[in-house]
Design a protein around this motif. Structure first.
Motif, mmCIF file in Angstrom:
data_model
loop_
_atom_site.group_PDB
_atom_site.id
_atom_site.type_symbol
_atom_site.label_atom_id
_atom_site.label_comp_id
_atom_site.label_asym_id
_atom_site.label_seq_id
_atom_site.Cartn_x
_atom_site.Cartn_y
_atom_site.Cartn_z
ATOM 1 N N LYS A 39 0.841 -1.211 0.000
ATOM 2 C CA LYS A 39 0.000 0.000 0.000
ATOM 3 C C LYS A 39 0.865 1.245 0.000
ATOM 4 C CE LYS A 39 -3.658 -1.888 2.864
ATOM 5 N NZ LYS A 39 -2.935 -2.694 3.847
ATOM 6 N N GLY A 40 0.242 2.351 -0.339
ATOM 7 C CA GLY A 40 0.890 3.655 -0.188
ATOM 8 C C GLY A 40 2.150 3.810 -1.016
ATOM 9 N N ILE A 41 2.111 3.357 -2.240
ATOM 10 C CA ILE A 41 3.271 3.535 -3.107
ATOM 11 C C ILE A 41 3.340 5.014 -3.498
ATOM 12 C CG2 ILE A 41 4.332 2.862 -5.288
ATOM 13 C CD1 ILE A 41 2.449 0.290 -4.987
ATOM 14 N N PRO A 42 4.459 5.664 -3.200
ATOM 15 C CA PRO A 42 4.515 7.129 -3.401
ATOM 16 C C PRO A 42 4.460 7.511 -4.865
ATOM 17 C CG PRO A 42 6.652 6.275 -2.762
ATOM 18 C CD PRO A 42 5.696 5.142 -2.630
ATOM 19 N N SER A 43 3.855 8.656 -5.142
ATOM 20 C CA SER A 43 3.799 9.173 -6.500
ATOM 21 C C SER A 43 5.171 9.673 -6.900
ATOM 22 C CB SER A 43 2.819 10.334 -6.595
ATOM 23 O OG SER A 43 1.590 9.975 -6.039
ATOM 24 N N PRO A 44 5.469 9.592 -8.197
ATOM 25 C CA PRO A 44 6.754 10.104 -8.651
ATOM 26 C C PRO A 44 6.817 11.630 -8.570
ATOM 27 C CG PRO A 44 5.494 9.140 -10.472
ATOM 28 C CD PRO A 44 4.677 8.990 -9.259
#
Lengths: 291, 262, 340
Positions: C152-157
């Motif tokens: 979860k919560g994969i950061p945006s580029p």
């Protein structure tokens, strides 16, 4: 120790079912000469046919075998018409993709028609146990092995003794030459395909009884395992395919005894890669077919 | 004596019980037009397939320019400078003649993915080289008119020429032609003969499989005769023509051949 | 008829390639301005993503004639690699994306390895098995992959300090990835490397006799296709911000395969057409994925019956079958097999 012996027995009975699937698969590839991806769905349809026979009529094992064999036989006719009949002269990838499409079709139609959820499989025979040398063996396991052996024997007799069997073998060796000998190649190929499918269907029923449950998506992995079992026999050798099925059943059950059950399906794949690396052409020379 | 370019030493190929090729020796010298003849099923094509690496011989050794090549696969042998055509034409049927010939330049060019992506010097010089040389070869083989025709749509005889053109693109030390005259009419056959002689004059060593005696007798300077996988005769056309074994293999024992028994 | 239209379009395109390309790119760049609706942009993003993903599969199946049917496995590896690098190790998106591509291509190499010398069908089974196995591993290796909970919560580029989030921003990322893919692939295909791939597809024996190292070329081809699957996977992970193993089932693999087959194998535009059709179908049947798959399946069979190379596939290739007309083919079967 007993635990491992029990796992071995489990492996053998499950391997017997895989062997039946693989025998069906090798029959199809041998006669049709094309590899199929529909076998998993054929197995699933066999299981569902038996399920409905048990639910609506009687929980009779013999009835189950007949129904599942017949249902898969009928599906075999459709598969032949859709995926093979017009593609004998085409490049190989075309019928192959066609079987992939057909397998997707059946799998998703089954989810629509049968419902996507797992169902409990009625048990046509009473559960009992027999003690052999201190190992508790389930009556179902014995029954499975008996059914698989009798069906393989029948197939062997049909293949080697009857007119049909001789035609089947002729067609799997060389379609053109068989046509010249006056064999109705199209019909024979279709019957061969249907026999293979029918055996797969019975295997599906046995598997459903063994696991006591059925699921429309059960076919995917089973089709894969049928193929992997047949790889051992170069895809067309029936006894070698049966051996492959038993080996996979045993490996799986002993493997899960050591590792976690969630990795069950990994073993078949490891088996495949090992066979491909060590003996890619299988343990026997390819006889006939052009898969 | 010229250098031996391709040499077979006791080569055998067995398929199960069938001895397709049995203990064949052969020497092809640089500059030869070498013929391999024999009746149908004599093992000629099998022997070619062994030479070009498609089969590994059961026994024996093949030396190409002095190097053993029995364990090499077809692409490695092609890289060493052997090009071939096939009895049942293996053209890229869905490509034009030009595209077919361009693929023949694979081993003489060096472009890798990196070069192609950046279109650097290697890529540019390779493309230029391939396009120019392809045109030259197509002209030489007399296919200019068919340059942009799909190979599969061409007449049989022309397809054979395309296959030869494609093989020439490898700039081979030896060119193996497997039944180049099959399916050709007499005029085409004659043109082909002249063409092969012209190629030979340009310095190509050529080995030809054929079962048409007339064609091969007037074309080659040395011959190998196979029958049932075994060598039954070898030498100049004159020697072979008068060899009793050859006459028997082609015409049967006794009667017509030679005339002395009739 | 379709091929004629397609041919004409191709001719016109070839004449004015530069102008058309520039106009197309400008159009693509201003689409978000014309269509600020984020639902529609979401669909466009999916089309772009799947077009590149299907394109990467088309490299393998359409150009070198190998048969990969477990592409979802490579997609998974790309997505998980990026997600793990970004969440557990705090990498920024761009290097993680490159690493994801490289990792996927190495895995692709390993998968293609045991079957190089065998007939194509074995590769099909190995890829299928691989796809399922890698999903099982992702599901059960909880320490690394989060197991059934996924990541979860994969950061945006981020780009130049500007945070990329939402379909409109992502549109540009997918667009750039897609254009880069087409640009680079086009150059490779028009070089010696691409020609060797196509020669293997058309006739492997002939290719070998010309010195094309078939095994090496096939491996390189597989790695290149897998690389782009990894790149697309890596852009997919932060777009959805959450990945789990059930997003990469065999069905997902068949979904990608269906796009390539329906759209067309062996052309660069084919997968784009296939991805558009498939995404629109899936939008219509949003709440019944089974019906969607049924339609894909029927379309695949229809294609194999009447147009094996797909809608805009390479008709001038072995993909289109030997006999171009079906009647001829049927006739030849009955002739050979006899109708007794």
């Amino acid at each position: 120790m007993d635990y491992y012996l029990m796992q071995l027995v489990n492996g053998l009975s499950q391997g017997a079912i895989y062997a039946l699937m693989a025998i069906g698969y090798a029959t199809i590839v041998g006669v049709v000469g094309m590899v199929t991806f529909t076998h998993g769905e054929v197995i699933m349809i066999g299981a569902y046919a038996a399920f409905y026979a048990f639910s609506f009529f009687a929980e009779n094992l013999f009835l189950g075998i007949i129904t599942s064999f017949a249902a898969s036989w009928l599906l075999g006719i459709v598969i032949y018409k859709v995926c093979y009949e017009r593609f004998f002269d085409s490049p190989r990838h075309i019928p192959l993709i066609c079987t992939i499409g057909f397998s997707m079709l059946i799998k998703n139609l089954a989810q629509i028609v049968f419902g996507p959820n797992m169902k409990a499989m009625p048990q046509p025979i009473d559960l009992g146990f027999i003690n052999v040398l201190g190992v508790r063996i389930n009556t179902i396991q014995i029954l499975i092995i008996v059914i698989v052996i009798s069906l393989s024997t029948i197939l062997y007799i049909v293949n080697s003794k009857t007119r049909w069997g001789i035609q089947l073998r002729a067609v799997s060796q060389d379609k053109k030459a068989s046509a010249l000998m006056g064999i109705n190649v199209q019909r024979t190929t279709m019957i061969g395909n249907c026999i293979g499918c029918g055996l797969g269907g019975v295997a599906g029923m046995l598997l459903a009884i063994y696991y006591q449950s059925i699921l429309p998506t059960m076919g995917g992995v089973l089709g894969l395992k049928s193929f992997i079992s047949s790889v051992l026999g170069g895809l067309t050798n029936i006894p070698a395919a049966a051996l492959g099925g038993i080996l996979i059943g045993v490996t799986e059950n002993l493997g899960t005894a050591f590792l976690s059950n969630s990795y069950r399906d990994v073993f078949a794949f490891v088996f495949l890669v090992l066979v491909l690396i060590i003996k890619p052409e299988g343990i026997s020379k390819k006889v006939g077919g052009r898969p | 004596m010229a250098e031996i370019i391709l040499e077979a030493k006791g080569v055998s190929k067995h398929f199960g019980g069938l001895k397709a090729v049995e203990n064949v020796d052969m020497e092809i010298y640089r500059g030869d037009i070498f013929g391999i003849i024999g009746p149908n099923g004599a093992g000629k094509t099998t022997f070619f397939n062994i030479c070009s690496g498609i089969y590994e011989p059961t026994y024996g050794e093949i030396l190409f320019k002095g190097e053993p090549i029995r364990n090499l696969n077809p692409e490695q042998i092609a890289r060493k400078g052997m090009a071939r055509t096939f009895q049942n034409i293996q053209l890229f049927k869905n490509m034009t003649v030009f595209e077919n010939v361009r693929i023949g330049f694979h081993i003489r060019t060096k472009t890798r993915m990196f070069d192609a992506i950046f279109k650097n010097k290697t890529y540019q010089s390779d493309e230029e080289f391939v396009n120019e040389e392809s045109m030259k070869i197509i002209d030489k083989v007399g296919l200019s008119a068919y340059k942009n025709t799909m190979a599969g749509n061409l007449a049989y005889g022309i397809q054979r020429r395309v296959e030869i053109a494609r093989a020439l693109a490898l700039n081979p030390d030896i060119l193996l032609l497997d039944e180049p005259a099959a399916g050709m009419n007499p005029i085409e056959t004659n043109n082909l003969k002249e063409f092969i002689i012209k190629l030979n004059a340009e310095g190509y060593t050529i080995a030809v499989i054929e079962h048409d005696m007339k064609f091969i007798m007037s074309l080659t300077n040395r011959l190998l005769v196979l029958n049932f996988g075994e060598k039954i005769s070898e030498g100049t056309p004159e020697i072979v023509k008068n060899d009793q074994n050859v006459i028997e293999a082609y015409f049967g024992k006794g009667k017509i051949a030679g005339g002395e028994n009739s | 008829m379709i091929s004629n239209t397609f041919e004409n379009v191709k001719k016109i395109y070839k004449k004015h390639a530069k102008i058309i390309n520039i106009v197309l790119i400008i159009l693509l760049l201003i689409i978000p301005r014309l269509m600020p609706n984020s639902y529609l942009m979401g669909i466009v993003c999916r089309i772009l993503m799947y077009a590149t993903l299907a394109g990467s599969l088309n490299i393998i199946n359409g150009y070198s004639g190998q048969f990969n049917i477990g592409h979802a496995g490579f997609f998974l590896i790309g997505a998980y690699t990026e997600a793990i690098l970004a969440t557990t190790y705090g990498w920024s998106f761009w290097p993680a994306m490159i690493i994801a591509g490289i990792v996927t291509s190495i895995v692709g190499f390993l998968v293609s390895l045991p079957t190089l010398r065998l007939r194509g069908i074995y590769l099909a089974i190995v890829t299928l098995g691989f796809s399922e196995i890698i999903r099982i591993i992702a599901l059960n290796w909880t320490d690394v992959t989060g197991g059934p909970m996924g990541i979860k919560g994969i950061p945006s580029p981020e780009l130049f300090g500007f945070r990329i989030s939402g379909p409109v921003d992502y549109y540009y990322i997918f667009l750039i990835v897609g254009i880069l893919f087409l640009f680079i692939t086009n150059r490779i295909l028009k070089s010696r490397v691409g020609r060797s791939w196509i020669s293997i597809r058309e006739d492997e024996l002939a290719a070998k006799s010309l010195g094309v190292e078939a095994n090496r070329a096939k491996s390189a081809n597989f790695m290149y296709g897998a690389f782009w699957a990894g790149i697309v996977g890596a852009t997919y992970a932060p777009y959805y911000k959450f990945i789990a193993s059930d997003m990469f089932t065999l069905d997902e693999g068949f979904n990608i395969l269906a796009m390539v087959i329906i759209g067309g194998q062996g052309t660069l535009i084919g997968p784009f057409v296939g991805a558009s059709i498939a995404t629109l179908i899936s939008e219509v049947f949003r709440f019944a994925s089974q019906y969607r798959m049924v339609i894909y399946a029927i379309l695949i069979i229809v294609m194999m019956w009447w147009r094996p190379q797909g809608l805009v596939g390479a008709y001038d290739s072995i993909l289109a079958g030997d006999d171009k007309s079906l009647k001829k083919r049927k006739k030849s079967i009955t002739q050979k097999v006899g109708d007794n």
